[in-house]
Design a protein around this motif. Sequence first.
Motif, PDB file in Angstrom:
ATOM      1  N   GLU A 119      -0.850  33.443 -24.941  1.00 24.33           N
ATOM      2  CA  GLU A 119      -2.040  33.973 -25.614  1.00 24.33           C
ATOM      3  C   GLU A 119      -1.718  35.334 -26.209  1.00 24.33           C
ATOM      4  OE1 GLU A 119      -6.614  35.339 -24.432  1.00 24.33           O
ATOM      5  OE2 GLU A 119      -5.361  34.258 -22.980  1.00 24.33           O
ATOM      6  N   TYR A 120      -2.114  35.538 -27.495  1.00 27.72           N
ATOM      7  CA  TYR A 120      -1.797  36.821 -28.123  1.00 27.72           C
ATOM      8  C   TYR A 120      -2.984  37.483 -28.821  1.00 27.72           C
ATOM      9  CZ  TYR A 120      -1.606  34.359 -32.640  1.00 27.72           C
ATOM     10  OH  TYR A 120      -1.925  33.622 -33.746  1.00 27.72           O
ATOM     11  N   ALA A 121      -4.075  36.758 -29.080  1.00 26.39           N
ATOM     12  CA  ALA A 121      -5.218  37.370 -29.779  1.00 26.39           C
ATOM     13  C   ALA A 121      -6.418  36.443 -29.700  1.00 26.39           C
ATOM     14  CB  ALA A 121      -4.875  37.650 -31.242  1.00 26.39           C
ATOM     15  N   LYS A 122      -7.563  36.975 -30.124  1.00 26.73           N
ATOM     16  CA  LYS A 122      -8.790  36.184 -30.212  1.00 26.73           C
ATOM     17  C   LYS A 122      -9.373  36.344 -31.612  1.00 26.73           C
ATOM     18  CE  LYS A 122      -9.732  36.679 -25.291  1.00 26.73           C
ATOM     19  NZ  LYS A 122     -10.633  37.220 -24.244  1.00 26.73           N
ATOM     20  N   GLY A 123      -9.870  35.235 -32.155  1.00 28.82           N
ATOM     21  CA  GLY A 123     -10.410  35.241 -33.503  1.00 28.82           C
ATOM     22  C   GLY A 123     -11.930  35.268 -33.519  1.00 28.82           C
ATOM     23  N   THR A 124     -12.472  35.648 -34.669  1.00 28.73           N
ATOM     24  CA  THR A 124     -13.921  35.734 -34.846  1.00 28.73           C
ATOM     25  C   THR A 124     -14.302  35.096 -36.173  1.00 28.73           C
ATOM     26  OG1 THR A 124     -14.023  37.797 -33.572  1.00 28.73           O
ATOM     27  CG2 THR A 124     -15.885  37.325 -35.036  1.00 28.73           C
ATOM     28  N   LEU A 125     -15.381  34.341 -36.169  1.00 33.46           N
ATOM     29  CA  LEU A 125     -15.871  33.647 -37.354  1.00 33.46           C
ATOM     30  C   LEU A 125     -17.007  34.453 -37.983  1.00 33.46           C
ATOM     31  CD1 LEU A 125     -15.551  30.863 -38.885  1.00 33.46           C
ATOM     32  CD2 LEU A 125     -17.446  30.052 -37.466  1.00 33.46           C
ATOM     33  N   GLY A 203     -19.117  31.557 -47.552  1.00 36.50           N
ATOM     34  CA  GLY A 203     -17.956  31.065 -46.836  1.00 36.50           C
ATOM     35  C   GLY A 203     -18.003  31.434 -45.368  1.00 36.50           C
ATOM     36  N   LEU A 204     -17.603  30.485 -44.524  1.00 42.18           N
ATOM     37  CA  LEU A 204     -17.405  30.759 -43.108  1.00 42.18           C
ATOM     38  C   LEU A 204     -15.910  31.002 -42.934  1.00 42.18           C
ATOM     39  CD1 LEU A 204     -19.763  28.093 -41.494  1.00 42.18           C
ATOM     40  CD2 LEU A 204     -20.210  30.517 -41.892  1.00 42.18           C
ATOM     41  N   ILE A 205     -15.526  32.266 -42.805  1.00 49.09           N
ATOM     42  CA  ILE A 205     -14.118  32.637 -42.827  1.00 49.09           C
ATOM     43  C   ILE A 205     -13.790  33.484 -41.598  1.00 49.09           C
ATOM     44  CG2 ILE A 205     -14.120  32.525 -45.339  1.00 49.09           C
ATOM     45  CD1 ILE A 205     -13.969  35.594 -45.381  1.00 49.09           C
ATOM     46  N   SER A 206     -12.533  33.888 -41.502  1.00 49.78           N
ATOM     47  CA  SER A 206     -12.091  34.687 -40.363  1.00 49.78           C
ATOM     48  C   SER A 206     -12.446  36.158 -40.565  1.00 49.78           C
ATOM     49  CB  SER A 206     -10.579  34.554 -40.172  1.00 49.78           C
ATOM     50  OG  SER A 206      -9.893  35.130 -41.271  1.00 49.78           O
ATOM     51  N   LEU A 207     -12.675  36.838 -39.460  1.00 50.17           N
ATOM     52  CA  LEU A 207     -12.905  38.281 -39.533  1.00 50.17           C
ATOM     53  C   LEU A 207     -11.653  38.994 -40.033  1.00 50.17           C
ATOM     54  CD1 LEU A 207     -14.685  40.750 -38.990  1.00 50.17           C
ATOM     55  CD2 LEU A 207     -13.910  40.701 -36.603  1.00 50.17           C
ATOM     56  N   THR A 208     -10.470  38.431 -39.775  1.00 46.05           N
ATOM     57  CA  THR A 208      -9.247  39.066 -40.267  1.00 46.05           C
ATOM     58  C   THR A 208      -9.268  39.195 -41.782  1.00 46.05           C
ATOM     59  OG1 THR A 208      -8.126  36.908 -40.256  1.00 46.05           O
ATOM     60  CG2 THR A 208      -7.793  38.346 -38.336  1.00 46.05           C
ATOM     61  N   ALA A 209      -9.785  38.175 -42.467  1.00 41.95           N
ATOM     62  CA  ALA A 209      -9.911  38.256 -43.925  1.00 41.95           C
ATOM     63  C   ALA A 209     -11.060  39.174 -44.319  1.00 41.95           C
ATOM     64  CB  ALA A 209     -10.110  36.878 -44.526  1.00 41.95           C
ATOM     65  N   ALA A 210     -12.221  38.947 -43.732  1.00 40.08           N
ATOM     66  CA  ALA A 210     -13.423  39.694 -44.125  1.00 40.08           C
ATOM     67  C   ALA A 210     -13.275  41.193 -43.883  1.00 40.08           C
ATOM     68  CB  ALA A 210     -14.632  39.159 -43.376  1.00 40.08           C
ATOM     69  N   ALA A 211     -12.513  41.571 -42.858  1.00 35.64           N
ATOM     70  CA  ALA A 211     -12.355  42.986 -42.520  1.00 35.64           C
ATOM     71  C   ALA A 211     -11.217  43.654 -43.278  1.00 35.64           C
ATOM     72  CB  ALA A 211     -12.115  43.137 -41.016  1.00 35.64           C
ATOM     73  N   SER A 212     -10.476  42.900 -44.072  1.00 37.75           N
ATOM     74  CA  SER A 212      -9.397  43.490 -44.857  1.00 37.75           C
ATOM     75  C   SER A 212      -9.993  44.349 -45.977  1.00 37.75           C
ATOM     76  CB  SER A 212      -8.504  42.408 -45.453  1.00 37.75           C
ATOM     77  OG  SER A 212      -9.189  41.678 -46.462  1.00 37.75           O
ATOM     78  N   LYS A 266      -8.734  46.709 -35.104  1.00 37.97           N
ATOM     79  CA  LYS A 266      -8.726  47.335 -36.423  1.00 37.97           C
ATOM     80  C   LYS A 266      -8.355  46.339 -37.507  1.00 37.97           C
ATOM     81  CE  LYS A 266      -7.138  51.698 -34.397  1.00 37.97           C
ATOM     82  NZ  LYS A 266      -6.011  52.664 -34.336  1.00 37.97           N
ATOM     83  N   LEU A 267      -7.679  45.254 -37.110  1.00 43.99           N
ATOM     84  CA  LEU A 267      -7.209  44.254 -38.056  1.00 43.99           C
ATOM     85  C   LEU A 267      -8.046  42.982 -38.017  1.00 43.99           C
ATOM     86  CD1 LEU A 267      -3.384  44.652 -37.327  1.00 43.99           C
ATOM     87  CD2 LEU A 267      -4.724  45.757 -39.131  1.00 43.99           C
ATOM     88  N   GLY A 268      -9.142  42.995 -37.277  1.00 41.29           N
ATOM     89  CA  GLY A 268     -10.035  41.839 -37.242  1.00 41.29           C
ATOM     90  C   GLY A 268      -9.741  40.850 -36.144  1.00 41.29           C
ATOM     91  N   LEU A 269      -8.863  41.187 -35.224  1.00 43.70           N
ATOM     92  CA  LEU A 269      -8.548  40.307 -34.103  1.00 43.70           C
ATOM     93  C   LEU A 269      -9.037  40.923 -32.790  1.00 43.70           C
ATOM     94  CD1 LEU A 269      -4.899  39.144 -34.877  1.00 43.70           C
ATOM     95  CD2 LEU A 269      -6.954  37.716 -34.920  1.00 43.70           C
ATOM     96  N   GLY A 270      -9.384  40.074 -31.842  1.00 41.77           N
ATOM     97  CA  GLY A 270      -9.760  40.552 -30.530  1.00 41.77           C
ATOM     98  C   GLY A 270      -8.548  40.637 -29.621  1.00 41.77           C
TER      99      GLY A 270
END
Length: 273
Positions: A119-125, A203-212, A266-270
């Motif tokens: 396990e290395y990270a957690k994602g957010t929708l 769009g239902l996208i990742s926080l990693t994209a939306a927070a860029s 800071k990069l949109g990952l948990g």
Amino acid sequence: MTLSWVPLGYRISMRLPKLFAVLILAGSPFLHAQDAPKSAEHRRIRIAAASDLMPVMPVLETAYEHATGIDVVVSYGSSATLATQIINGEQVDIFLGADFTYPERIVAAGMADSKSPVEYAKGTLVLWARKDSPYLPLHLEVLSDPRVKSIAIANELHAPYGRAAASALKYMKLYDKVAPKLVIGENISQTAQFVESGNAELGLISLTAAASEHFKQLGSYILLPPVSYPPIVQYGVVLKDSPNRSDAHAFMDWLTSGTVQANLPKLGLGAIK
């Protein structure tokens, strides 16, 4: 054989984090060394990464290369596509998936250098729309607005974020209602491109994209309720046949270290810890 194709426009748009990496990393605890070891000059690790990591990896690459001198080369695609390509012989050192299922397939195939994925990270929708959308400010009720004609989600058969999006819509009892409006991306980066380009209204996208920085300049987002979809816990594996196993394990140890984990939000990952 080549790793999964990523649309050129999205690839260009995701260069932005790399351009700002030096600013982001200045004085950051991401960095563990002022100068890279000379012995690392010609070493390289190859990473197959789930598409939600496209805005994230340029920053991590820069930090790791600066700290160690080891080149990091990354290719992107849906977790399912990448896992299939690796099982079919694609040569990489590390596979970073967007869930447990696809890295576990590498373990089950006897191709991982461990008994289970790490396990290395957690994602957010999130729900994202462009700044010129008539549906701002965003709210969840907009998903059921009859004026909305198109909603982008990733393919739930190939992409963990697609499964999460489908689960969220079902939880909100909207899936059947919006099914005719769904624009399906092969992976989460293509899904983000659909709504970025205007080919989908929402769009239902990742926080990693939306927070860029790129997507924050173009639009706005709101979080989907975490209770509406299963946790997006992301796992990775080092490949057993990698000629760079020591360096690959060192990268995974760095990625899961407390210092790096503390900076992932800071990069949109948990963080996992």
